[in-house]
Design a protein around this motif. Structure first.
Motif, mmCIF file in Angstrom:
data_model
loop_
_atom_site.group_PDB
_atom_site.id
_atom_site.type_symbol
_atom_site.label_atom_id
_atom_site.label_comp_id
_atom_site.label_asym_id
_atom_site.label_seq_id
_atom_site.Cartn_x
_atom_site.Cartn_y
_atom_site.Cartn_z
ATOM 1 N N LEU A 64 38.237 13.849 32.173
ATOM 2 C CA LEU A 64 36.842 14.310 32.181
ATOM 3 C C LEU A 64 35.891 13.110 32.282
ATOM 4 O O LEU A 64 34.934 13.120 33.064
ATOM 5 C CB LEU A 64 36.561 15.131 30.905
ATOM 6 C CG LEU A 64 35.120 15.553 30.683
ATOM 7 C CD1 LEU A 64 34.615 16.430 31.828
ATOM 8 C CD2 LEU A 64 34.972 16.318 29.351
ATOM 9 N N LEU A 65 36.208 12.082 31.494
ATOM 10 C CA LEU A 65 35.370 10.884 31.522
ATOM 11 C C LEU A 65 35.438 10.244 32.916
ATOM 12 O O LEU A 65 34.422 9.826 33.471
ATOM 13 C CB LEU A 65 35.877 9.903 30.458
ATOM 14 C CG LEU A 65 34.968 8.723 30.177
ATOM 15 C CD1 LEU A 65 33.622 9.202 29.657
ATOM 16 C CD2 LEU A 65 35.608 7.792 29.151
ATOM 17 N N LYS A 66 36.649 10.195 33.479
ATOM 18 C CA LYS A 66 36.831 9.599 34.810
ATOM 19 C C LYS A 66 35.924 10.276 35.828
ATOM 20 O O LYS A 66 35.148 9.614 36.509
ATOM 21 C CB LYS A 66 38.296 9.742 35.240
ATOM 22 C CG LYS A 66 38.570 9.244 36.653
ATOM 23 C CD LYS A 66 39.917 9.685 37.187
ATOM 24 C CE LYS A 66 39.873 11.059 37.826
ATOM 25 N NZ LYS A 66 41.123 11.443 38.505
ATOM 26 N N ILE A 77 32.674 8.862 37.906
ATOM 27 C CA ILE A 77 32.684 8.812 39.375
ATOM 28 C C ILE A 77 31.424 9.464 39.947
ATOM 29 O O ILE A 77 30.775 8.915 40.821
ATOM 30 C CB ILE A 77 33.965 9.483 39.943
ATOM 31 C CG1 ILE A 77 35.192 8.612 39.631
ATOM 32 C CG2 ILE A 77 33.859 9.721 41.447
ATOM 33 C CD1 ILE A 77 36.530 9.257 39.957
ATOM 34 N N VAL A 78 31.061 10.632 39.412
ATOM 35 C CA VAL A 78 29.907 11.330 40.014
ATOM 36 C C VAL A 78 28.585 11.007 39.327
ATOM 37 O O VAL A 78 27.510 11.185 39.910
ATOM 38 C CB VAL A 78 30.103 12.872 40.071
ATOM 39 C CG1 VAL A 78 31.268 13.238 40.965
ATOM 40 C CG2 VAL A 78 30.243 13.484 38.700
ATOM 41 N N GLY A 79 28.630 10.521 38.092
ATOM 42 C CA GLY A 79 27.386 10.191 37.371
ATOM 43 C C GLY A 79 26.498 11.410 37.198
ATOM 44 O O GLY A 79 26.992 12.520 36.966
ATOM 45 N N GLY A 80 25.191 11.216 37.346
ATOM 46 C CA GLY A 80 24.219 12.326 37.324
ATOM 47 C C GLY A 80 24.263 13.124 36.032
ATOM 48 O O GLY A 80 24.621 12.616 34.971
ATOM 49 N N PRO A 81 23.890 14.426 36.142
ATOM 50 C CA PRO A 81 23.778 15.259 34.931
ATOM 51 C C PRO A 81 25.081 15.386 34.157
ATOM 52 O O PRO A 81 25.052 15.487 32.931
ATOM 53 C CB PRO A 81 23.352 16.633 35.471
ATOM 54 C CG PRO A 81 22.948 16.421 36.879
ATOM 55 C CD PRO A 81 23.532 15.145 37.362
ATOM 56 N N LEU A 82 26.224 15.347 34.850
ATOM 57 C CA LEU A 82 27.510 15.509 34.134
ATOM 58 C C LEU A 82 27.694 14.369 33.131
ATOM 59 O O LEU A 82 27.967 14.602 31.944
ATOM 60 C CB LEU A 82 28.668 15.558 35.137
ATOM 61 C CG LEU A 82 30.085 15.622 34.541
ATOM 62 C CD1 LEU A 82 30.247 16.805 33.583
ATOM 63 C CD2 LEU A 82 31.154 15.697 35.635
ATOM 64 N N TRP A 83 27.515 13.133 33.590
ATOM 65 C CA TRP A 83 27.673 11.999 32.675
ATOM 66 C C TRP A 83 26.565 11.998 31.608
ATOM 67 O O TRP A 83 26.813 11.729 30.428
ATOM 68 C CB TRP A 83 27.707 10.667 33.438
ATOM 69 C CG TRP A 83 27.531 9.492 32.508
ATOM 70 C CD1 TRP A 83 26.506 8.601 32.498
ATOM 71 C CD2 TRP A 83 28.389 9.118 31.399
ATOM 72 N NE1 TRP A 83 26.665 7.688 31.481
ATOM 73 C CE2 TRP A 83 27.813 7.990 30.788
ATOM 74 C CE3 TRP A 83 29.570 9.631 30.864
ATOM 75 C CZ2 TRP A 83 28.378 7.358 29.676
ATOM 76 C CZ3 TRP A 83 30.134 9.016 29.749
ATOM 77 C CH2 TRP A 83 29.546 7.897 29.170
ATOM 78 N N PRO A 120 27.776 4.647 36.364
ATOM 79 C CA PRO A 120 28.188 6.032 36.621
ATOM 80 C C PRO A 120 27.555 6.537 37.921
ATOM 81 O O PRO A 120 26.350 6.383 38.137
ATOM 82 C CB PRO A 120 27.665 6.782 35.392
ATOM 83 C CG PRO A 120 27.679 5.748 34.315
ATOM 84 C CD PRO A 120 27.265 4.469 34.994
ATOM 85 N N GLY A 121 28.396 7.070 38.789
ATOM 86 C CA GLY A 121 27.906 7.556 40.083
ATOM 87 C C GLY A 121 28.065 6.518 41.185
ATOM 88 O O GLY A 121 27.760 6.793 42.344
#
Ligand SMILES: NC(=O)c1ccc[n+]([C@@H]2O[C@H](COP(=O)([O-])OP(=O)(O)OC[C@H]3O[C@@H](n4cnc5c(N)ncnc54)[C@H](O)[C@@H]3O)[C@@H](O)[C@H]2O)c1
Ligand SMILES: [Zn+2]
Length: 350
Positions: free
Chosen positions: A169-171, A175-181, A323-324
């Motif tokens: 999940l952290l990986k 990778i995508v950054g944004g709201p998820l991170w 991130p991202g």
């Protein structure tokens, strides 16, 4: 590449939602873990229990498996057959491979039973078998027709397993950054309910990366290997669960990215301060701290057998800027070993 339909459900689905004529390939531990699963699986006309693990993916054992499966399915037409695979990543890789070659390909339903499979391996369509000790040397791209994420099945795992799924999940969130991170970085604690909450966003993020390079022809999908180059070495050498080793692999990538000046100290400290980063301090770190010169020799061998190696002694390593924003650079196996030693010294002597 075919798109898999995704369903999130609290309980195991009805058989009529899975397909017409069903063959269930399942991890043999599951009926022991849950009476609901035991009752549910009994209604399948065709069943094939398997013992999870890397041995299941051994190409040497595959002929025996496939002969028995062919026998089981001899009276079912390929048009009507659906293989339903319930288990962790090893069962998913094996069952997906079977579905992709049996009768030249039959319908496939994946129902992951580990967090690692639910977040990562059930999505993206990769199936795999191992050749000797070399992992995932044979395989197909064969996305499932349907993927069911079943909460009660995932919760049948012991709570500490959530820690293993967390690395994936952290990986993907780095990778995508944004709201998820952004959202994940604010979580105070990781447990099964938190992982369940993040599943849709994590899967969507992985699918977005896969869509840029579905069959790994452009090298873009390689970014999903963040944390995995060193993670795989520790997994194989210290016999750690995949997720535990990946947590350390992510930590290693982070520190190397800082060392190389790819990541700024400000970003590094920001990431370290997120409460969830505490979950990266995994037992793999203790293994690494006890590493001797003879271990490094074996690490070299394992790094060179990694199927993602490019020319003789180099590998495509995934660094992270922030991130991202991940960056792939070719590095030599020696560079990795030198950095492992540097990080060990840093850890021991500050
Ligand atoms: N195809 C892909 O894209 C991809 C991506 C990442 C990893 N993988 C593969 O996934 C595998 C690792 O995944 P994994 O850790 O899920 O593997 P696994 O299938 O070996 O499961 C790990 C353990 O959990 C047990 N288990 C499964 N479900 C359980 C449950 N509900 N309760 C209690 N125990 C349960 C299994 O019996 C096994 O002992 C590796 O083979 C790796 O190569 C594939
Ligand atoms: Zn992984």
């Amino acid at each position: 590449m075919k798109k898999s339909s995704l369903s999130f459900t609290s309980e195991l689905p009805r058989l009529s939602d899975l397909g017409e004529e069903l063959l269930l390939i399942y991890d043999e531990v599951l009926p022991k873990k849950s009476t609901t699963f035991r009752k549910w699986m009994q209604s399948f006309p065709l069943k094939y229990p398997v013992k999870a693990g890397e041995d299941l993916k051994s190409v040497a054992r595959f002929p025996q498996h496939i002969s028995r499966i062919v026998d089981l399915c001899q009276n079912v037409s390929n048009r009507k057959l659906t293989i339903v695979v319930v288990g962790g990543g090893s069962v998913g890789d094996f069952g997906g491979f079977v579905a992709s070659i049996l009768k030249r390909g039959v319908r496939l339903v994946q129902m992951p039973s580990t967090w690692l499979a639910a977040i990562d391996s059930a999505h993206g369509g990769k199936t795999a078998l191992n050749v000797g000790a070399a992992k995932n040397q044979i395989g197909t791209f064969y996305p499932a027709d349907k993927i069911f994420l079943v909460k009660s099945l995932l919760l049948s795992q012991p709570e500490p397993r959530a820690f293993e799924g967390f690395g994936e999940l952290l990986k993907i969130s780095w990778i995508v950054g944004g709201p998820l991170w952004k959202q994940l970085s604010r979580e105070k604690e990781i447990n099964a309910n938190v992982l369940w909450k993040y599943l849709p966003a994590a899967i969507q993020a992985k699918n977005k990366v896969v869509a840029t390079d579905p069959e790994e022809k452009k090298g873009l999908r390689h970014i999903l290997n963040l944390g995995h180059t060193v993670g795989h070495v520790l997994e194989a050498y210290y016999k750690l669960p995949h997720g535990v080793a990946i947590n350390y692999g992510l930590d290693f990538s982070l520190r190397w990215s800082l060392q190389k000046g790819i990541m700024s100290r400000k970003t590094f400290e920001g990431l370290q301060q997120a409460p969830v980063s505490g979950y990266l301090l995994s037992p793999a770190r203790d293994c690494l701290l006890s590493t001797k010169a003879s271990d490094l020799k074996e690490f070299r061998h394992l790094l060179l057998s990694d199927k993602k190696k490019t020319k003789a002694q180099t590998l495509r390593f995934v660094f992270i800027k922030k991130p991202g924003a991940c960056i792939i650079r070719e590095v030599s196996v020696d560079d990795i070993l030198i950095e492992l030693c540097r990080q060990k010294e840093e850890e021991l002597h500050g």
